[in-house]
Scaffold this active site. Sequence first.
Site, PDB file in Angstrom:
ATOM      1  N   PHE A 105       0.836  -1.203   0.000  1.00  0.00           N
ATOM      2  CA  PHE A 105       0.000   0.000   0.000  1.00  0.00           C
ATOM      3  C   PHE A 105       0.868   1.249   0.000  1.00  0.00           C
ATOM      4  O   PHE A 105       1.754   1.412   0.839  1.00  0.00           O
ATOM      5  CB  PHE A 105      -0.914   0.009   1.225  1.00  0.00           C
ATOM      6  CG  PHE A 105      -1.815   1.210   1.287  1.00  0.00           C
ATOM      7  CD1 PHE A 105      -2.821   1.379   0.348  1.00  0.00           C
ATOM      8  CD2 PHE A 105      -1.669   2.159   2.282  1.00  0.00           C
ATOM      9  CE1 PHE A 105      -3.666   2.482   0.399  1.00  0.00           C
ATOM     10  CE2 PHE A 105      -2.510   3.260   2.350  1.00  0.00           C
ATOM     11  CZ  PHE A 105      -3.508   3.427   1.399  1.00  0.00           C
ATOM     12  N   TYR A 119       0.768   5.452   0.151  1.00  0.00           N
ATOM     13  CA  TYR A 119      -0.067   6.605   0.468  1.00  0.00           C
ATOM     14  C   TYR A 119       0.694   7.914   0.372  1.00  0.00           C
ATOM     15  O   TYR A 119       0.151   8.987   0.632  1.00  0.00           O
ATOM     16  CB  TYR A 119      -0.691   6.455   1.864  1.00  0.00           C
ATOM     17  CG  TYR A 119       0.306   6.321   3.002  1.00  0.00           C
ATOM     18  CD1 TYR A 119       0.604   7.406   3.821  1.00  0.00           C
ATOM     19  CD2 TYR A 119       0.929   5.107   3.277  1.00  0.00           C
ATOM     20  CE1 TYR A 119       1.500   7.289   4.883  1.00  0.00           C
ATOM     21  CE2 TYR A 119       1.817   4.976   4.333  1.00  0.00           C
ATOM     22  CZ  TYR A 119       2.104   6.069   5.124  1.00  0.00           C
ATOM     23  OH  TYR A 119       2.994   5.941   6.178  1.00  0.00           O
ATOM     24  N   GLY A 120       1.967   7.846  -0.026  1.00  0.00           N
ATOM     25  CA  GLY A 120       2.784   9.032  -0.256  1.00  0.00           C
ATOM     26  C   GLY A 120       3.431   8.910  -1.621  1.00  0.00           C
ATOM     27  O   GLY A 120       2.754   8.712  -2.624  1.00  0.00           O
ATOM     28  N   GLU A 160      12.517   2.802   2.170  1.00  0.00           N
ATOM     29  CA  GLU A 160      11.623   3.160   3.263  1.00  0.00           C
ATOM     30  C   GLU A 160      12.245   2.956   4.647  1.00  0.00           C
ATOM     31  O   GLU A 160      12.081   3.791   5.535  1.00  0.00           O
ATOM     32  CB  GLU A 160      10.325   2.347   3.158  1.00  0.00           C
ATOM     33  CG  GLU A 160       9.593   2.502   1.840  1.00  0.00           C
ATOM     34  CD  GLU A 160       9.076   3.910   1.621  1.00  0.00           C
ATOM     35  OE1 GLU A 160       8.718   4.571   2.603  1.00  0.00           O
ATOM     36  OE2 GLU A 160       9.052   4.349   0.456  1.00  0.00           O
TER      37      GLU A 160
END
Length: 283
Positions: free
Chosen positions: A24, A26-27, A104
Amino acid sequence: MKTESTSYSIDVEELLKLPQISIFGYGSLIWRPGFDYDSHEMGFIRGYLRRFYQGSTHHRGTEENPGRVLTAVENKDGCVYGVTYTVRGRERILKALEALGVREVVLGGYSSMMIDFYPATNNYSARNPSCKAILYIALPSNPLFCGAKSELQIAQQVANAEGVCGHNSEYIFKLALFMKKNFPDIREPHLYEVDLHLERCMAGKEAEKVKIKRSIDFNSSLQSQNAFEYEDGEDFRILQVESADEFYSLMAQIQSEMFDYDLIDCETLIQATQWCKNFVKAP
């Protein structure tokens, strides 16, 4: 939502045993996943809100002048909207997890966990999740965590930060445009207030703003992997082909990517193909 049994570390070896995984974003993963994937789907996760609480000393800032990027913070009524990517096959899964581990975790300071992903519906209220997805989340315990500030203070910090991936403001502008285009009925005050303040902060940096805004206007709706990436230091894929076969194979891939996001109609695509074939190197 986090429970007593929540783990903030995914088991890579266990994931490699699966036929496919979901990730997922989201940024920046929305528009720049950075790994090969088989399919993607827009939707949301529940129990969290998106906040610009994580510092960035590499991608969108420096040690001396850190930028701000997103994390997801717990909120029982919250939803975070974005894109889930499906990756199939052990080799692709391994490469994706390795790339995200560096991007990340090592450079970004994020931890990872599994979470239910809900596909987007006409009213954005899917009742049942479609899969478990990997979520990268910046916990308050990580050294880059900046914490809460007012939307104005966040915008002021962002307006003066830049890292290896570009100016920090681009990160906010692209996210705001993604939400306005794909989820126009969703209210997200934190994002849109930062976006509004940032526009005002950048007004005093006209030359810089023009460069940033042009980049965003062209690429904002294109979340597909690598297609038409005009970021500094990257190559335009069409100009790299060595043969007609490579060219038409690439055009088929780009066509699929652009149709996925309703970026082009058939007539325009044919015209673009006719123009681009002039760049194919003669044998």
